[in-house]
Design an enzyme around this catalytic site. Structure first.
Site, PDB file in Angstrom:
ATOM      1  N   GLY A  14       0.830  -1.065   0.027  1.00  0.00           N
ATOM      2  CA  GLY A  14      -0.154  -0.076   0.018  1.00  0.00           C
ATOM      3  C   GLY A  14       0.803   1.149   0.029  1.00  0.00           C
ATOM      4  N   GLN A  15       0.231   2.280  -0.004  1.00  0.00           N
ATOM      5  CA  GLN A  15       0.919   3.607   0.047  1.00  0.00           C
ATOM      6  C   GLN A  15       1.819   3.837   1.279  1.00  0.00           C
ATOM      7  OE1 GLN A  15      -0.796   7.429  -0.527  1.00  0.00           O
ATOM      8  NE2 GLN A  15      -2.469   7.002   1.082  1.00  0.00           N
ATOM      9  N   ILE A  16       1.211   3.827   2.500  1.00  0.00           N
ATOM     10  CA  ILE A  16       2.130   3.976   3.627  1.00  0.00           C
ATOM     11  C   ILE A  16       3.535   2.761   3.536  1.00  0.00           C
ATOM     12  CG2 ILE A  16       2.407   3.521   6.118  1.00  0.00           C
ATOM     13  CD1 ILE A  16      -0.260   4.573   6.291  1.00  0.00           C
ATOM     14  N   ASN A 105     -12.548  -2.930   8.580  1.00  0.00           N
ATOM     15  CA  ASN A 105     -11.306  -3.091   9.181  1.00  0.00           C
ATOM     16  C   ASN A 105     -11.005  -3.703  10.370  1.00  0.00           C
ATOM     17  OD1 ASN A 105     -10.216  -1.752   6.978  1.00  0.00           O
ATOM     18  ND2 ASN A 105      -9.636   0.160   7.921  1.00  0.00           N
ATOM     19  N   GLN A 112      -5.280 -11.457  12.706  1.00  0.00           N
ATOM     20  CA  GLN A 112      -3.734 -10.899  13.037  1.00  0.00           C
ATOM     21  C   GLN A 112      -3.383 -11.150  14.249  1.00  0.00           C
ATOM     22  OE1 GLN A 112      -3.085  -7.542  10.771  1.00  0.00           O
ATOM     23  NE2 GLN A 112      -3.535  -8.635   8.626  1.00  0.00           N
ATOM     24  N   VAL A 129      -1.224   0.799  13.039  1.00  0.00           N
ATOM     25  CA  VAL A 129      -1.369   2.146  12.247  1.00  0.00           C
ATOM     26  C   VAL A 129      -2.553   2.007  11.680  1.00  0.00           C
ATOM     27  CG1 VAL A 129      -0.268   3.270  10.362  1.00  0.00           C
ATOM     28  CG2 VAL A 129       1.179   2.430  11.948  1.00  0.00           C
ATOM     29  N   GLY A 130      -3.232   0.933  10.904  1.00  0.00           N
ATOM     30  CA  GLY A 130      -4.433   0.820  10.189  1.00  0.00           C
ATOM     31  C   GLY A 130      -5.553   1.419  11.195  1.00  0.00           C
ATOM     32  N   ASN A 131      -6.443   2.065  10.572  1.00  0.00           N
ATOM     33  CA  ASN A 131      -7.502   2.973  11.173  1.00  0.00           C
ATOM     34  C   ASN A 131      -8.914   2.240  11.157  1.00  0.00           C
ATOM     35  OD1 ASN A 131      -6.537   5.345  12.277  1.00  0.00           O
ATOM     36  ND2 ASN A 131      -6.398   6.107   9.959  1.00  0.00           N
ATOM     37  N   ASP A 159      -0.056  12.647  14.998  1.00  0.00           N
ATOM     38  CA  ASP A 159      -0.723  13.803  15.548  1.00  0.00           C
ATOM     39  C   ASP A 159       0.146  14.419  16.439  1.00  0.00           C
ATOM     40  OD1 ASP A 159      -3.351  12.666  14.777  1.00  0.00           O
ATOM     41  OD2 ASP A 159      -2.683  11.055  15.894  1.00  0.00           O
ATOM     42  N   HIS A 187      -7.146   8.524  18.013  1.00  0.00           N
ATOM     43  CA  HIS A 187      -6.564   9.111  16.917  1.00  0.00           C
ATOM     44  C   HIS A 187      -7.678   9.339  15.804  1.00  0.00           C
ATOM     45  CE1 HIS A 187      -4.324   9.854  13.319  1.00  0.00           C
ATOM     46  NE2 HIS A 187      -4.733   8.626  12.445  1.00  0.00           N
TER      47      HIS A 187
END
Ligand code: NAD
Ligand code: LMR
Length: 328
Positions: A14-16, A105, A112, A129-131, A159, A187
């Site tokens: 992914g992008q991250i 999600n 996991q 990290v995943g929201n 943040d 977050h």
């Protein structure tokens, strides 16, 4: 530390992931003398793209990188992992809040969490990290039977970095001179970026900024809504800054962080500062350099801070209620 630190990264194509993997391979977490192996997890349809990422990592010939494993099986990705960075999940789009992702999600973090418990190294540390990252972290933790709960952290480092940058820009000082900003809570757009104990070049932030209305208004709002502003500007959610923050967060776990320049980590609440117990909430923390953290005790909170913190703690309780069936 081991001879090779094994770092599992989910959502690695992914992008991250594309910004994060080069940082890890270059020593951003464990420093310039520590070899790392990357264990990359993706969903099956994305394995082709992940293989392209693997080829690029090989083509970088990083001196510290020993191995790249690509898989769609969490038990392979987490095998003997010392650090699991759980990034893989859907990002929000325009007009959404992060908690709108919870039902899609959240379930990813059940399997996991179980796979981490089954396969990861006995010293494993987990960074979510995943929201919505706080509540996803709670789901992973609750499903990782046998793994101590303090191994699980979620990320408000982005943040904290954003808050430092805003204070620096406002005061005309460099962001490296801003210390001890706290992010409390979730977050999300209820988070409370707290400047009351922060200093800028050694001066209390409120004195350096000299604009209480800005601190209580635009500063808080800008940090709370920064993710949305980036989505509106880029058409995609933050990636470069998120990857940097994920490394900063993990590096804080594996280096010593003192009360002189603390970090904000989302960890399981023990009730400190009146936070409801049993949620993953952001706190000011110190770290011992061996993967362990402690919530800083004894900081004063005025009525303004208490009221702001209550709002974000309440949201985390509501999120926990929404996923109660996923909590193992
Ligand atoms: P992206 O869509 O570019 O990449 C996500 C990747 O995860 C995709 O390649 C997808 O195939 C993969 N994936 C999905 N389900 C998976 C699973 N079950 N196992 C493994 N991989 C899986 O998204 P992105 O921009 O990289 O963002 C990833 C997540 O990070 C999003 O939820 C985003 O909101 C969140 N995020 C959090 C912060 C933070 O500060 N905590 C900051 C930025 C982004
Ligand atoms: C961010 O804060 O940039 C990320 O959490 C992405 C988002 O959805 O805002």
């Amino acid at each position: 530390m081991s001879n090779v630190m094994r770092v599992a990264v989910t959502g690695a194509a992914g992008q991250i992931g594309y910004s994060l993997l080069p940082l890890i391979a270059n020593g951003a977490i464990f420093g310039p003398n520590q070899k790392v192996a990357l264990q990359l997890l993706e969903v099956t349809p994305v394995l082709g793209a992940l293989n392209g990422v693997r080829m690029e990592l090989e083509d970088c010939a990083y001196p510290l990188l020993t191995e790249v494993i690509c898989t769609d099986n969490p038990e392979i990705a987490f095998l003997n992992a010392n650090l699991c960075m759980l990034v893989g999940s859907k990002p929000r789009g325009p007009g959404m809040e992060r908690k709108d992702l919870l039902m899609d999600n959240g379930k990813i973090f059940i399997g996991q969490g179980r796979a981490i418990a089954a396969k990861a190294a006995s010293d494993v540390r987990v960074v979510v990290v995943g929201n919505p990252c706080n509540t996803n972290c709670l789901i992973a933790m609750k499903n990782a039977s046998g793994v101590p709960t303090d191994r699980f952290t979620a990320m408000t480092r982005l943040d904290m970095n954003r808050a430092k940058a805003q204070l620096a820009l406002k005061s005309g000082k460099h962001w490296s001179l801003v210390k001890n900003v706290t992010i409390w809570g979730n977050h999300s757009n209820t988070q409370y970026p707290d400047w009351h104990h922060a200093t800028i070049d050694g001066v209390p932030a409120a004195r350096a900024v000299n604009d209480d209305a800005w601190l209580q208004g635009a500063f808080i709002k800008t940090v709370q809504e920064r993710g949305k502003a980036i989505i509106e500007a880029r058409g995609k959610s933050s990636a470069l800054s998120a990857a940097q923050a994920a490394c900063d967060h993990a590096r804080s776990l594996f280096t010593v962080t003192t009360r002189d320049n603390w970090c904000s980590l989302c960890v399981l609440s023990d009730g400190s500062y009146g936070t409801p117990e049993g949620i993953i909430s952001s706190f000011p923390c110190t770290t011992d350099g061996k993967g362990n953290w402690q919530i800083i005790q004894g900081l004063s909170m005025n009525d303004f801070s208490k009221a702001k913190a209550q709002i974000t703690w309440k949201e985390l309780q509501e999120e926990r209620e929404m996923v109660k069936d996923l909590l193992g």
